[in-house]
Design a protein around this motif. Structure first.
Motif: not given
Length: 272
Positions: A192-216
């Motif tokens: 049940q715990v895994i089902d609750r946090i699965r959306p984070a694993v499937d859809h959000l964790l790989h989007l963390w890239m701070p500064g990639v889209r900002a001006d260098h």
């Protein structure tokens, strides 16, 4: 581009009329995160009377005041928490844009999870002669975030993109933290715990890239901000908690499978 003709919000409550245009844009990241951004540059007008619209349309993304404005007062007013929008309501411009995109027939309208919107309001002010640069980040009421930037010779378009990048990473951090809280890690069956946090694993964790889209050139701002707010540390703590739960779930399944095999072996031995 949206035309505006209203008063600027001020901390003192002194009304200053501003006329011009607001630029707005929307973007979708990873097929999951929809973001709207609206911004304008406020400057003093050339007279005491309103100009024809052609004058303002020739300066997209700018508003001019009619009369003298106290810019420190206006900046404080824009960032002040308020129950109702005051002055130029950039939030409504963003909301209308987001609603328009979400109504598009190009989407299946079956979001894999529900999450609240967050809002980041920011103000850019030029640094005084000989003054230093700084960035301030504050968590306001509820899902409101406030950023105040003081820079020397800033590129306004680049700063707008940097602020969008900050908002883009604050939202998944806020959303994943909320998923962990709602997931009640450590309570109930692991499945049940895994089902609750699965959306984070499937859809959000790989989007963390701070500064990639900002001006260098603005990357030092990210470094300065992270020292104060600890975005990366909070994100890593969240990731570690999720991975620990996945590891515990895996160990539980392995232990259960091993136990079933031992029971089956013992049963076969008895029959023999």
């Amino acid at each position: 581009m949206t035309g505006v003709d209203c008063e600027l919000a001020t901390r003192s409550g002194r009304g200053v009329r501003a006329v011009g245009t607001v630029l707005a844009r929307a973007s979708i990241t990873g097929g999951r995160v929809l973001q709207g951004a609206a911004f304008t540059h406020a400057a003093g007008g050339s007279g005491e009377h309103r100009q024809p619209w052609s004058h303002y349309l020739s300066r997209p993304g700018s508003v001019e005041t009619i009369g003298k404005a106290d810019w420190a007062d206006a900046a404080a007013g824009f960032l002040a928490p308020a129950a109702a929008p005051r002055g130029i309501d950039l939030g409504s411009v963003c909301d209308q844009l987001l609603d328009t995109v979400q109504r598009s027939g190009r989407f299946d309208r079956r979001p894999p999870f529900r999450a609240a919107r967050t809002t980041l309001r920011w103000v850019l002010e030029p640094a005084a002669a000989g003054g230093g640069e700084r960035v301030e980040f504050t968590v306001g009421d509820g899902t409101d975030r406030l950023v105040r930037l003081t820079l020397r010779s800033p590129d306004r378009a680049a700063v707008a993109g940097w602020c969008e990048d900050v908002a883009l990473h604050d939202w998944p951090l806020t959303t994943v933290t909320e998923m962990i809280s709602r997931g009640r890690l450590g309570e109930g069956p692991h499945s049940q715990v895994i089902d609750r946090i699965r959306p984070a694993v499937d859809h959000l964790l790989h989007l963390w890239m701070p500064g990639v889209r900002a001006d260098h050139s603005l990357m030092p701002l990210w470094t300065d901000l992270d020292k104060k707010v600890r975005f990366q540390q909070h994100w890593q703590n969240s990731i570690d908690r999720i991975r620990d739960q996945l590891a515990l779930h895996t160990l539980t399944l392995l232990a259960s499978t091993a136990g079933d095999r031992e029971d089956a072996a013992g049963h076969r031995s008895t029959l023999a």
